[in-house]
Write a protein that holds these residues in place. Sequence first.
Motif, PDB file in Angstrom:
ATOM      1  N   THR A 195     -38.170  87.570 -88.057  1.00 13.86           N
ATOM      2  CA  THR A 195     -38.001  86.564 -89.979  1.00 13.86           C
ATOM      3  C   THR A 195     -38.849  85.647 -89.652  1.00 13.86           C
ATOM      4  O   THR A 195     -40.071  85.744 -90.918  1.00 13.86           O
ATOM      5  CB  THR A 195     -36.351  86.321 -89.860  1.00 13.86           C
ATOM      6  N   GLY A 196     -39.454  85.022 -88.510  1.00 11.25           N
ATOM      7  CA  GLY A 196     -40.122  83.493 -88.996  1.00 11.25           C
ATOM      8  C   GLY A 196     -41.901  84.522 -88.329  1.00 11.25           C
ATOM      9  O   GLY A 196     -42.788  83.643 -89.109  1.00 11.25           O
ATOM     10  N   SER A 197     -42.140  85.185 -88.092  1.00 11.65           N
ATOM     11  CA  SER A 197     -43.429  86.113 -87.829  1.00 11.65           C
ATOM     12  C   SER A 197     -43.287  86.690 -89.062  1.00 11.65           C
ATOM     13  O   SER A 197     -44.745  86.631 -89.964  1.00 11.65           O
ATOM     14  CB  SER A 197     -43.335  86.475 -86.439  1.00 11.65           C
ATOM     15  N   GLY A 198     -42.875  87.018 -90.051  1.00  4.05           N
ATOM     16  CA  GLY A 198     -43.204  87.829 -91.181  1.00  4.05           C
ATOM     17  C   GLY A 198     -43.570  86.812 -92.258  1.00  4.05           C
ATOM     18  O   GLY A 198     -44.191  86.782 -93.422  1.00  4.05           O
ATOM     19  N   GLU A 199     -42.310  85.546 -91.862  1.00  2.09           N
ATOM     20  CA  GLU A 199     -42.971  84.582 -93.000  1.00  2.09           C
ATOM     21  C   GLU A 199     -43.984  83.775 -92.420  1.00  2.09           C
ATOM     22  O   GLU A 199     -45.323  82.951 -93.653  1.00  2.09           O
ATOM     23  CB  GLU A 199     -42.171  83.521 -92.232  1.00  2.09           C
ATOM     24  N   VAL A 200     -44.794  83.252 -91.421  1.00  3.23           N
ATOM     25  CA  VAL A 200     -46.213  83.296 -91.462  1.00  3.23           C
ATOM     26  C   VAL A 200     -47.512  84.309 -92.180  1.00  3.23           C
ATOM     27  O   VAL A 200     -47.870  83.550 -92.669  1.00  3.23           O
ATOM     28  CB  VAL A 200     -46.374  83.259 -89.880  1.00  3.23           C
ATOM     29  N   MET A 201     -46.686  85.419 -91.796  1.00  6.07           N
ATOM     30  CA  MET A 201     -48.111  86.282 -92.348  1.00  6.07           C
ATOM     31  C   MET A 201     -47.870  86.154 -94.214  1.00  6.07           C
ATOM     32  O   MET A 201     -49.071  86.395 -94.473  1.00  6.07           O
ATOM     33  CB  MET A 201     -47.492  87.706 -91.966  1.00  6.07           C
ATOM     34  N   SER A 202     -46.716  86.519 -94.598  1.00  3.13           N
ATOM     35  CA  SER A 202     -46.968  86.155 -96.081  1.00  3.13           C
ATOM     36  C   SER A 202     -47.162  85.188 -96.549  1.00  3.13           C
ATOM     37  O   SER A 202     -47.827  84.576 -97.739  1.00  3.13           O
ATOM     38  CB  SER A 202     -45.141  86.887 -96.182  1.00  3.13           C
ATOM     39  N   ILE A 215     -40.275  74.780 -79.585  1.00  2.79           N
ATOM     40  CA  ILE A 215     -39.847  76.431 -79.490  1.00  2.79           C
ATOM     41  C   ILE A 215     -39.559  77.545 -80.862  1.00  2.79           C
ATOM     42  O   ILE A 215     -40.366  78.535 -80.239  1.00  2.79           O
ATOM     43  CB  ILE A 215     -38.219  76.740 -78.359  1.00  2.79           C
ATOM     44  N   LEU A 216     -39.358  76.887 -81.981  1.00  4.46           N
ATOM     45  CA  LEU A 216     -39.378  77.798 -82.793  1.00  4.46           C
ATOM     46  C   LEU A 216     -40.579  78.412 -83.312  1.00  4.46           C
ATOM     47  O   LEU A 216     -41.134  79.224 -83.758  1.00  4.46           O
ATOM     48  CB  LEU A 216     -38.561  77.194 -84.020  1.00  4.46           C
ATOM     49  N   GLN A 232     -36.372  91.134 -89.885  1.00  4.09           N
ATOM     50  CA  GLN A 232     -36.807  90.835 -90.414  1.00  4.09           C
ATOM     51  C   GLN A 232     -35.726  90.241 -92.128  1.00  4.09           C
ATOM     52  O   GLN A 232     -35.985  88.658 -92.638  1.00  4.09           O
ATOM     53  CB  GLN A 232     -38.258  90.995 -92.277  1.00  4.09           C
ATOM     54  N   LEU A 233     -34.532  91.423 -92.047  1.00  2.38           N
ATOM     55  CA  LEU A 233     -33.605  91.193 -92.976  1.00  2.38           C
ATOM     56  C   LEU A 233     -32.796  90.301 -92.018  1.00  2.38           C
ATOM     57  O   LEU A 233     -31.615  89.670 -92.822  1.00  2.38           O
ATOM     58  CB  LEU A 233     -33.088  92.380 -93.883  1.00  2.38           C
ATOM     59  N   LEU A 234     -32.806  90.395 -91.016  1.00  2.00           N
ATOM     60  CA  LEU A 234     -31.461  90.065 -90.159  1.00  2.00           C
ATOM     61  C   LEU A 234     -32.139  87.733 -89.290  1.00  2.00           C
ATOM     62  O   LEU A 234     -32.745  88.238 -89.155  1.00  2.00           O
ATOM     63  CB  LEU A 234     -31.847  90.964 -88.507  1.00  2.00           C
ATOM     64  N   TRP A 235     -31.460  87.609 -90.613  1.00  2.00           N
ATOM     65  CA  TRP A 235     -31.190  86.148 -90.322  1.00  2.00           C
ATOM     66  C   TRP A 235     -30.454  85.871 -89.590  1.00  2.00           C
ATOM     67  O   TRP A 235     -28.751  85.976 -89.231  1.00  2.00           O
ATOM     68  CB  TRP A 235     -31.110  85.250 -91.776  1.00  2.00           C
ATOM     69  N   PRO A 236     -30.731  84.704 -88.994  1.00  2.00           N
ATOM     70  CA  PRO A 236     -29.456  83.978 -88.013  1.00  2.00           C
ATOM     71  C   PRO A 236     -28.103  83.488 -88.525  1.00  2.00           C
ATOM     72  O   PRO A 236     -27.271  83.889 -87.819  1.00  2.00           O
ATOM     73  CB  PRO A 236     -30.181  82.354 -87.198  1.00  2.00           C
ATOM     74  N   ALA A 237     -28.108  83.346 -89.473  1.00  2.00           N
ATOM     75  CA  ALA A 237     -27.347  83.341 -90.902  1.00  2.00           C
ATOM     76  C   ALA A 237     -27.119  83.804 -91.084  1.00  2.00           C
ATOM     77  O   ALA A 237     -25.216  83.813 -91.314  1.00  2.00           O
ATOM     78  CB  ALA A 237     -27.899  82.214 -92.192  1.00  2.00           C
ATOM     79  N   VAL A 262     -38.278  77.558 -97.971  1.00  2.13           N
ATOM     80  CA  VAL A 262     -36.797  77.553 -97.846  1.00  2.13           C
ATOM     81  C   VAL A 262     -36.282  78.364 -97.520  1.00  2.13           C
ATOM     82  O   VAL A 262     -35.049  78.539 -96.504  1.00  2.13           O
ATOM     83  CB  VAL A 262     -36.055  78.209 -99.429  1.00  2.13           C
ATOM     84  N   ILE A 263     -36.888  79.896 -97.178  1.00  2.00           N
ATOM     85  CA  ILE A 263     -36.364  80.786 -95.950  1.00  2.00           C
ATOM     86  C   ILE A 263     -37.298  80.301 -94.696  1.00  2.00           C
ATOM     87  O   ILE A 263     -36.268  79.970 -93.376  1.00  2.00           O
ATOM     88  CB  ILE A 263     -37.154  82.185 -96.272  1.00  2.00           C
ATOM     89  N   VAL A 264     -37.764  79.292 -94.684  1.00  2.00           N
ATOM     90  CA  VAL A 264     -38.130  79.158 -92.725  1.00  2.00           C
ATOM     91  C   VAL A 264     -37.113  77.941 -92.819  1.00  2.00           C
ATOM     92  O   VAL A 264     -36.839  77.505 -91.720  1.00  2.00           O
ATOM     93  CB  VAL A 264     -40.272  78.419 -93.261  1.00  2.00           C
ATOM     94  N   ALA A 265     -36.819  76.955 -93.391  1.00  2.00           N
ATOM     95  CA  ALA A 265     -36.125  75.977 -93.434  1.00  2.00           C
ATOM     96  C   ALA A 265     -34.423  76.341 -93.232  1.00  2.00           C
ATOM     97  O   ALA A 265     -34.130  75.892 -92.105  1.00  2.00           O
ATOM     98  CB  ALA A 265     -36.164  75.301 -94.709  1.00  2.00           C
TER      99      ALA A 265
END
Length: 442
Positions: A382-389, A191-192, A84-89, A163-166
């Motif tokens: 990371t995306g699934s973690g943000e959905v659950m949060s 897709i996302l 979850q800490l690994l972002w595409p950025a 902000v994270i999802v964006a």
Amino acid sequence: MSAGTTCPVDLSPGTESTRFNPVIEKYELALLMLLGFAGFSALIGIAYNSIRRYVFKDFHSLDVIFDAGGRVSLSLTAVTVTSQLLWPADFLQSPTMASKVGISGSLYYTLAIVLSVLVFAVLCIQLKTRAPGAKTFPQIAYARFGKNTHILFCVVALFTNMVIVANLILAGKAAIEVLSKDSSNEFTLMILAVLFGSYCMIGGLGTTFYISYFNTALIFITTSLFILKFTYLVEPEVEEVTSHKALHTAMSCLKGPDGNYENSFLTFRSESGIIYGIVTLFMTIAIVFCDQANWQSRIAAKPREGMLGFLIAAFLWYAIPTSISFVSSMTYKTMSFKNGTNLLTDEEIDEGYITPFVVQSLLGKEGCFVLLTLMTMTLMSTGSGEVMSVSSVLVYDIIKTHIDPFRPGAQPTDCVLCGKSKIPIAMDDVPRDPFPLAIVVI
């Protein structure tokens, strides 16, 4: 330009936009992401639901959905936090800083994020010991400071998630557009959306933890393949720009920014790198501490497993973006050195196109599939973690607290079950607590 050119060399900026030639067909991208990753994750979610229903008999428990039973193991916590800490950025913007500042830019960027995770690991252990029943961090603000402060914390939590999802959407869109042919905005967003919500909507947080094993393993495998194909198992036509000698010659001859020691790219004594690392540290602390996804991963584990899981996750995470950014940024600089000018424009570098450009130019279609797999794993976790949060904040802090509470009219200091008031009593025998408080029921 040959390697014998007089040093130092200051590359001129690229003037023409690079014509990326995506090699992955649109249907190949859809099959890989929708049926491959999302389909496999959905099957894991169904299997997890069956286990909770027929083995543990707690399938209908709301808490199981949002904390996976509250007894997540050390290894599950570590791999989940890592993924979850690994972002595409981390794979797109870190090489950007390394190409502008040198290797110090990537190192200080990584160290800043690792330090923020280590600080969070020490802080979040207090949540499980002082507030073992809390499911979100705004609930603590509600119990201590009341309704108005709780609403403010909910706004901060949801804004951080937005902000994270964006950030994920923009990074994922950039990667898909560069690697895939004819990918429209609607197709990319679809897709996302499937990747973010496919399996966590089926199995809740528990499925997210188990999928993290799969994601983290693939991330390490693809990262290893990426480095091996660039450094050791290289093709003859690729070796001239990826060999140790070629990389060192180019990076030694190129003129770095003025803040670097002797204007070198190969130094950690960089004013720009240190300033960027400090800014990243404060920015990351603000994001990590206000992201409910991190608190939720901590809540799902016991105090010892949770703290050690974050410490191990920081160690695991450190190796991945640093290795990717070092290899891709130095390879790009070597290619530009041999060309005599930057191969990408300043705008393309700022958008994070260095890694996709290097992979596409040197590794072809196979390399693009490896990079796409790496990016997909980071997007899923990371995306699934943000959905659950976001779901947990909406359920526990908005619906169950303000819209449809279990006991209407109850104050923050009232017991939810019996409705009796609680009296805060100061405790003199508990040192080092800035807000000593004991709650007893009358």
